[in-house]
Design an enzyme around this catalytic site. Structure first.
Site, PDB file in Angstrom:
ATOM      1  N   ASP A 280      66.783  24.717  29.564  1.00  0.00           N
ATOM      2  CA  ASP A 280      66.984  23.995  30.829  1.00  0.00           C
ATOM      3  C   ASP A 280      66.523  24.812  32.035  1.00  0.00           C
ATOM      4  OD1 ASP A 280      68.928  25.888  30.589  1.00  0.00           O
ATOM      5  OD2 ASP A 280      70.585  24.608  31.231  1.00  0.00           O
TER       6      ASP A 280
ATOM      7  N   HIS B  61      41.760  40.595  33.952  1.00  0.00           N
ATOM      8  CA  HIS B  61      42.979  39.948  34.450  1.00  0.00           C
ATOM      9  C   HIS B  61      44.169  40.429  33.616  1.00  0.00           C
ATOM     10  CE1 HIS B  61      40.831  36.454  36.752  1.00  0.00           C
ATOM     11  NE2 HIS B  61      40.712  37.621  37.332  1.00  0.00           N
TER      12      HIS B  61
ATOM     13  N   ASP C 147      45.335  44.843  41.584  1.00  0.00           N
ATOM     14  CA  ASP C 147      44.784  43.631  42.199  1.00  0.00           C
ATOM     15  C   ASP C 147      45.980  42.755  42.550  1.00  0.00           C
ATOM     16  OD1 ASP C 147      43.587  41.183  42.758  1.00  0.00           O
ATOM     17  OD2 ASP C 147      42.137  41.323  41.134  1.00  0.00           O
TER      18      ASP C 147
ATOM     19  N   ASP D  53      43.921  38.349  48.337  1.00  0.00           N
ATOM     20  CA  ASP D  53      43.405  38.827  47.048  1.00  0.00           C
ATOM     21  C   ASP D  53      42.776  40.196  47.310  1.00  0.00           C
ATOM     22  OD1 ASP D  53      42.478  39.051  44.488  1.00  0.00           O
ATOM     23  OD2 ASP D  53      40.992  37.438  44.626  1.00  0.00           O
TER      24      ASP D  53
ATOM     25  N   HIS E 290      31.582  40.420  36.043  1.00  0.00           N
ATOM     26  CA  HIS E 290      32.132  39.249  36.756  1.00  0.00           C
ATOM     27  C   HIS E 290      31.386  38.995  38.056  1.00  0.00           C
ATOM     28  CE1 HIS E 290      34.134  42.028  39.540  1.00  0.00           C
ATOM     29  NE2 HIS E 290      34.664  42.664  38.517  1.00  0.00           N
TER      30      HIS E 290
ATOM     31  N   HIS F 254      34.482  34.900  46.100  1.00  0.00           N
ATOM     32  CA  HIS F 254      35.045  33.540  46.013  1.00  0.00           C
ATOM     33  C   HIS F 254      35.844  33.258  47.265  1.00  0.00           C
ATOM     34  CE1 HIS F 254      39.076  35.152  44.938  1.00  0.00           C
ATOM     35  NE2 HIS F 254      38.427  36.014  44.192  1.00  0.00           N
TER      36      HIS F 254
ATOM     37  N   HIS G 112      41.433  31.334  43.853  1.00  0.00           N
ATOM     38  CA  HIS G 112      40.025  30.957  43.703  1.00  0.00           C
ATOM     39  C   HIS G 112      39.916  29.586  44.342  1.00  0.00           C
ATOM     40  CE1 HIS G 112      39.979  33.786  39.985  1.00  0.00           C
ATOM     41  NE2 HIS G 112      39.817  34.440  41.108  1.00  0.00           N
TER      42      HIS G 112
ATOM     43  N   GLU H 226      34.193  41.658  45.830  1.00  0.00           N
ATOM     44  CA  GLU H 226      34.929  42.453  44.843  1.00  0.00           C
ATOM     45  C   GLU H 226      34.075  42.968  43.692  1.00  0.00           C
ATOM     46  OE1 GLU H 226      37.508  40.263  42.167  1.00  0.00           O
ATOM     47  OE2 GLU H 226      37.162  38.424  43.276  1.00  0.00           O
TER      48      GLU H 226
ATOM     49  N   TYR I 264      33.543  48.773  34.901  1.00  0.00           N
ATOM     50  CA  TYR I 264      34.582  48.943  33.883  1.00  0.00           C
ATOM     51  C   TYR I 264      33.912  49.552  32.656  1.00  0.00           C
ATOM     52  CZ  TYR I 264      36.141  45.318  37.058  1.00  0.00           C
ATOM     53  OH  TYR I 264      36.431  44.608  38.198  1.00  0.00           O
TER      54      TYR I 264
ATOM     55  N   ARG J 155      37.734  48.537  40.607  1.00  0.00           N
ATOM     56  CA  ARG J 155      37.378  47.340  41.384  1.00  0.00           C
ATOM     57  C   ARG J 155      37.885  47.581  42.793  1.00  0.00           C
ATOM     58  NH1 ARG J 155      39.045  43.668  38.157  1.00  0.00           N
ATOM     59  NH2 ARG J 155      41.054  42.920  38.930  1.00  0.00           N
TER      60      ARG J 155
ATOM     61  N   GLU K 150      38.346  45.299  46.222  1.00  0.00           N
ATOM     62  CA  GLU K 150      38.276  43.894  46.645  1.00  0.00           C
ATOM     63  C   GLU K 150      38.873  43.747  48.034  1.00  0.00           C
ATOM     64  OE1 GLU K 150      40.464  41.121  44.158  1.00  0.00           O
ATOM     65  OE2 GLU K 150      39.236  39.480  44.935  1.00  0.00           O
TER      66      GLU K 150
HETATM   67  N1  GLY Z   1      42.723  38.359  41.514  1.00  0.00           N
HETATM   68  C1  GLY Z   1      41.763  37.580  40.876  1.00  0.00           C
HETATM   69  C2  GLY Z   1      40.425  37.824  41.412  1.00  0.00           C
HETATM   70  O1  GLY Z   1      40.183  38.866  41.966  1.00  0.00           O
HETATM   71  O2  GLY Z   1      39.563  37.001  41.415  1.00  0.00           O
HETATM   72 MN    MN Z   2      39.216  37.906  43.704  1.00  0.00          MN
HETATM   73 MN    MN Z   3      41.664  39.993  42.880  1.00  0.00          MN
END
Ligand code: GLY
Ligand code: MN
Ligand code: MN
Length: 486
Positions: free
Chosen positions: A66, A289, A307, A318, A390, A394, A401, A418, A422, A439, A441
């Site tokens: 529940d 992720h 991140d 982000d 990647h 975005h 996103h 970003e 890696y 990374r 960003e």
């Molecule tokens: N945090 C997800 C991305 O950087 O797109």
């Molecule tokens: Mn991002």
């Molecule tokens: Mn991110």
């Protein structure tokens, strides 16, 4: 006996508390009813002649038994209404419609009804009247009315909505499941839609694709109100990164670091994280992720990739920083970090109206490929590799996103840049590079002539990160009992 007299008053008092307290505890900087109203107008302008757009609230998701997951409204639904409750449907008409009783309207919403018992358990509801008074959507009804509300969808040239995913629970109450079923019946949506099994054709006036396109035009360009909220979400997230830089000590857990960030978000009144926080030390940083965040002790030889984005009044930041647990980058870590920084910096400098999303990506790709060759990690730039797997840019907004167009940058878009490198264990390069993951960003507002770096507060250059990590942290004094040595 006296006590029973008071008990009789409890329902009355409860009703009064629920009704009176409707808005008092809400933050004062939520988007205004006028914002949402103006957004509905903007969609109406874009809708094709003789059409209606239909939006459904997000489903409630069950966690176990529940207990449900914290409810999060569908971003389009929120954008047009400010309504934060489930089990609702909104219709926006291009042209004025007439109700059976002769009233004119060009938008109509069906929402979950007030319910004293349910509100005692799960919180206040606006109900139809609250929606009309607070959200100023005049044609508001309880959703129990939807089935019998007479709307002839066959008269529209286009009925626009997102296709259904058949992933909504049917409960014992009138709910989203029923609203979708009733809507499907009203529009003649086929009962079997699998491409191989389809038995009934889709009515010709149903359009399942145009709404995505219209919404990306609208939501991709932010209004001043949205930019203010994004600015706040990003600042909060940058301050979270700063506090973690100061507090970082070998032996901490990934989860503890996540907790410090999220505490800072909440301290500033952020509701949630905008997406599950990613805190990956050493090789965990290579999982793009990574949200398990379960490593119990981070080591001073590792980098940690964080991140994290706060959601503030629905809008999410982000921001990623990658820092050395020890406070000082090793030689190899610094070489990779500075390469990612250079790629990002060049892309940031190119961010202005007219630059394409593809160009931004290509700038980072070229810098990284050339740098990897110089470091001897790849042999030459023509060799395909997986070290930068990647995209780079975005939109952010109500979604991390976010919906938006991906052609040329335009004024009042809010985007991330970003790049990352890696190098998982076992990669075809010298072992000294293994488990390095970086990374960086940042979030940018595109302005008339260029951009504003919204996340500038969080140090980005390797030297500045090291400087910040030397600062004392108030958390040094926050010592909890050791449960193993009571
Ligand atoms: N945090 C997800 C991305 O950087 O797109
Ligand atoms: Mn991002
Ligand atoms: Mn991110």
């Amino acid at each position: 006996m006296k006590i029973y007299r008071y008990l009789l008053f409890i329902p009355l008092v409860l009703t009064f508390i629920i009704a009176a307290g409707q808005d008092n505890d809400l933050p004062g900087d939520l988007l205004s009813a006028e914002f949402h109203q103006e957004r509905r107008e903007k969609l109406r302008e874009k809708l094709p002649e003789n059409s209606v757009a239909v939006f459904f609230a997000s489903p409630v998701r069950n966690r176990a038994n529940d207990v449900d997951y914290v409810y999060h409204q569908d971003p389009d639904f929120y954008y047009f209404t400010g309504y934060r409750e489930p089990h609702a449907v909104l219709l926006i008409f291009k042209e004025k419609q007439q109700s059976p009783t002769g009233e004119e309207y060009h938008e109509i919403i069906f929402v979950q009804p007030r319910d004293e018992f349910a509100e005692m358990w799960t919180g206040r509801r606006l109900g139809d009247q609250g929606v009309a008074n607070v959200l100023k959507i005049q044609h508001a009804f309880n959703h129990t009315e939807f089935a019998r509300y007479d709307i002839d969808f066959s008269k529209f040239d286009k009925v626009l909505f997102y296709d259904f995913l058949d992933d909504v629970r049917n409960t014992r109450h009138t709910d989203l499941y029923d609203l979708i079923a009733q809507f499907k019946e009203k529009v003649g949506y086929p009962s079997v839609t699998s491409p191989s099994l389809q038995v009934e054709p889709m009515p010709q006036n149903i359009d399942l694709s145009e709404l995505h396109y219209l919404m990306s035009q609208l939501r991709g360009i932010k209004t001043d109100d949205e930019i203010n909220l994004l600015r706040k979400a990003v600042n909060i997230s940058a301050i979270g990164q700063i506090e973690v830089m100061k507090a970082m000590r070998p032996g901490m857990s990934e989860r503890e670091i996540q907790g410090i960030h999220e505490f800072v978000f909440k301290k500033y009144g952020s509701e949630y994280e905008g997406y599950p926080s990613i805190v990956g030390a050493g090789h965990n940083g290579c999982i793009l992720h990574y949200i398990d965040n379960y490593k119990p002790e981070i080591s001073n030889k590792e980098l940690i990739l964080m991140d994290l984005g706060a959601e503030y009044r629905g809008y999410t930041a982000d921001v990623t920083r990658t820092i050395p647990v020890s406070g000082k980058f090793s030689k190899e870590q610094k070489l990779i970090y500075d390469l990612v920084y250079e790629a990002q910096e060049r892309a940031i400098q190119a961010a202005r109206p007219g630059t394409s999303f593809a160009e931004i990506y290509q700038i980072t790709r070229d810098v990284i490929d050339k740098g990897l060759v110089e470091l001897g990690i790849i042999e030459n730039i023509t060799i395909p590799h997986k070290y930068y797997p990647h995209g780079c840019t975005h939109h952010i907004g109500l979604d991390v996103h976010d919906n938006g167009e991906y052609g040329l940058l335009e004024e009042n878009m809010v985007i991330t840049i970003e790049p990352g490198i890696y190098i998982p264990e076992g990669s075809p390069c010298d072992k000294k590079w293994w488990s390095i993951a970086v990374r960086i960003e940042d979030d940018l507002l595109i302005t008339k002539k260029g951009h504003e770096l919204l996340s500038a507060m969080a140090p980005r250059k390797s030297e500045d990160v090291e400087e910040m990590m030397k600062q004392p942290s108030p958390l040094d004094a926050f010592v909890l009992p050791d449960l193993d040595n009571k």
